[in-house]
Write a protein that holds these residues in place. Sequence first.
Motif, mmCIF file in Angstrom:
data_model
loop_
_atom_site.group_PDB
_atom_site.id
_atom_site.type_symbol
_atom_site.label_atom_id
_atom_site.label_comp_id
_atom_site.label_asym_id
_atom_site.label_seq_id
_atom_site.Cartn_x
_atom_site.Cartn_y
_atom_site.Cartn_z
ATOM 1 N N LEU A 524 -54.212 24.519 -41.614
ATOM 2 C CA LEU A 524 -53.117 23.824 -41.120
ATOM 3 C C LEU A 524 -51.763 24.568 -41.456
ATOM 4 C CD1 LEU A 524 -51.795 21.380 -39.998
ATOM 5 C CD2 LEU A 524 -51.985 20.309 -42.217
ATOM 6 N N GLU A 526 -47.954 23.740 -41.160
ATOM 7 C CA GLU A 526 -46.977 22.353 -41.037
ATOM 8 C C GLU A 526 -45.436 22.649 -41.461
ATOM 9 O OE1 GLU A 526 -44.711 19.139 -42.219
ATOM 10 O OE2 GLU A 526 -45.270 20.485 -43.590
ATOM 11 N N CYS A 552 -51.620 23.234 -36.111
ATOM 12 C CA CYS A 552 -50.038 23.347 -36.044
ATOM 13 C C CYS A 552 -49.362 21.852 -35.994
ATOM 14 C CB CYS A 552 -49.331 24.397 -35.189
ATOM 15 S SG CYS A 552 -47.654 24.268 -35.650
ATOM 16 N N VAL A 553 -48.568 21.690 -36.897
ATOM 17 C CA VAL A 553 -47.929 20.375 -36.763
ATOM 18 C C VAL A 553 -46.327 20.613 -36.995
ATOM 19 C CG1 VAL A 553 -47.097 17.958 -37.975
ATOM 20 C CG2 VAL A 553 -49.512 18.903 -37.862
ATOM 21 N N SER A 554 -45.236 20.373 -35.891
ATOM 22 C CA SER A 554 -44.146 20.851 -35.994
ATOM 23 C C SER A 554 -43.357 19.613 -35.330
ATOM 24 C CB SER A 554 -44.004 22.092 -35.176
ATOM 25 O OG SER A 554 -42.480 22.249 -34.971
ATOM 26 N N MET A 577 -51.109 11.396 -40.604
ATOM 27 C CA MET A 577 -51.163 12.986 -41.213
ATOM 28 C C MET A 577 -52.398 12.747 -41.946
ATOM 29 S SD MET A 577 -49.025 14.933 -40.379
ATOM 30 C CE MET A 577 -49.453 16.344 -41.452
ATOM 31 N N TYR A 581 -54.688 16.133 -42.228
ATOM 32 C CA TYR A 581 -54.896 17.041 -43.694
ATOM 33 C C TYR A 581 -56.609 16.838 -43.708
ATOM 34 C CZ TYR A 581 -50.141 16.507 -45.309
ATOM 35 O OH TYR A 581 -48.743 16.664 -45.180
ATOM 36 N N ILE A 587 -53.803 24.399 -46.417
ATOM 37 C CA ILE A 587 -52.509 24.170 -45.847
ATOM 38 C C ILE A 587 -51.702 25.387 -46.309
ATOM 39 C CG2 ILE A 587 -51.478 22.820 -47.705
ATOM 40 C CD1 ILE A 587 -49.857 21.779 -45.587
ATOM 41 N N PRO A 599 -45.861 18.176 -48.533
ATOM 42 C CA PRO A 599 -47.129 18.451 -47.743
ATOM 43 C C PRO A 599 -48.081 19.106 -48.808
ATOM 44 C CG PRO A 599 -45.280 18.914 -46.507
ATOM 45 C CD PRO A 599 -44.844 18.913 -47.916
#
Length: 683
Positions: A524, A526, A552-554, A577, A581, A587, A599
Amino acid sequence: MTKSNKPLLKNKLLTTIDDLNRELSKSIREKQLLKSQLAKSIKKLDEQTRLISNLENQIEIMLVEVTKYKDSSIYKLYSFKCKFITKFKKLLFLAWGKSLLLKLWIGQKLEPRYTLNSCSLITVVMPVYNCTWELKESIESILHQTYLNYELIIVTDGSPTETMKIVNSYKNHPKVRIFHYFKQSGNAVRGRNKGIKEAKGEYIAFQDSDDVADPQRLKLSLTYMHKYKIDVVYGGWRALVDGSRKDIDIKNGQVIYSPQCTLPLMKRSCIPCQSTVMVKRQALLDVGGLNPQIEYHEDHELWLRLLHWGYKFKSIPKILTNLRLHAGNNELNFKQEDKKWHQKALISYLTKKSLPLKIAYLLPDNGVSGGVAVVCEHVNRLLHKGYDPLIIVEGRKTDLSWFPGQAVRVVTIKEADQLENIDILVMTGWSTAYSGQRIKAQRRLYFVQSDERRFSLIDKDFVARVEATYKMDYEFMTEAKWIQKWLKEEFNKEVGYVPNGVNIDIFYSCDPLAPKPKGKFRVLLEGPIDIPYKGMTDSFAAVKDLDCEVWCVSSLGKPKSEWKCDKFLGKVPMEEMRQIYSSCDLILKMSKVEGFFGPPLEMMACGGVPIVAKVSGFDEYIKDGENALVIDSGDIEGANKAISRLAKDKKLFTKLQKGGQETVKQWRWDKSIQMLEEIINNK
């Protein structure tokens, strides 16, 4: 007139004057005698007044012990007692009238007649949970008082939709102010304390949301308070019984009069009816309002505390309200524990309390970010602890529904200009250190979450404006030890420490969004791609040639087409989230600027392992080789090797995974909020 007649006339005048003098002397002696007799009569009448007053007190002492049982025959006895006393008072009034005339006749000085001062503002406080038509009737009974200088404060308590419709129908009424709590507290204590805090009136009148005030209630209450120069008044009530309660023997329309109370009598039983009570606001502020720790007998405990600290009570022998008795009365939820709460009240009243502190956090915006999430954790946990928090946003948008369980009021800074009674204002970013100066508050705390000069080092004007805030004469607190140290060394600031935590009600291992791939890791990445110092470009470079799956988290920006990305999720609500996760093994965080980044800790709570670059604040909880792997800042090759190492060394991965779980246990929010409370309460 002849000269011979003058002596004769003179003798007649002298004789007449002598006669008048004798008559005048006789009248004076008679008046003095009558005055002496009248003085004796007045003294006797005054003695009769004292005897009747003593008789009334003796009757109340004999009867007060049984008030708590709400027995019909006892209430009839009280009603008889009041009629009995009233008749005596009528006789006394006739005697007093005669005494008054006599005093006027003989020239005794009289006390000035009392007149009501209509300049005194009364605040009526009405906590509301779930009433509907009864609520409307209760509100209207206040809005139709004969005394006109009042305001009505309504405080909702996690109220249902139908109740909110009625409350909101009064939001534009000039005499009504409305405050909302979005989660139910279980009783009216929070609402009443909020009303006391926000009141503009010199006097506070309590009103339950299903009771109906007599039109003369406020006028009578204020008249008695002014006339007798006392601090608390209360009076009689009329029962409105719908038959749904089976634990009472009171008839619909039955009239109940409350006796005069003393501290010994109040210890035995709660005498005043809540919806008839009016108190000087200053007295309530002095003793601290209602005690949130007393869930039942909370009004009883407050009356005891007021009496204990010397405040004077007066019973009004008039009907002040119509009291609804029905199966929905909240007291029925506590009846089985009556003795328990009575005993707690008898212990609690001996010490003064404090009204909950009103604490406002000022945010630059309401966007999804770690810094805003930390503020949401603070305010929601403070609310749960009994404080009165709110959030102010510099911008126009106030929606914070992305944070799970958000239950604290959010207003714009324009609305905040009208706010009063803020005890502590917490500024949370460099711009708020400036804008917060326009908000009235007793104390100001600057919550520094990073060295914000680093956000734009090339803009010298920006750096100067940010740096100036660190020199301002505020109290300082921070979330990270490195910030505490830096502010002390560079600006000589003493800084309170409130570390962040992890919310295990939000972040925990759960079912993944998609099954994990076999034979390779899912990594991940982030962070907001369009903010360079978050290092997302480096993170994508590190995974480019690896045999792994990349998610990807943006919240700002999208991956470039040439970047390796198997799933892009954009801006994700915080509550979702944990699934992301839980869907990933690792991550990777390569930020170049952080305060206390959350995070990696959240990933640990969901069962994953972090790989992080050395950045300010990383060592708050990250230990290389124990709960994470640490690489140098900007070390793309080092990040690549760390991922490959964990893919091959399952034993190390498991060790770091277990180490992360242990770390989570040490970084709960409970401990952090205790540290925050110490700063708030100046301990």
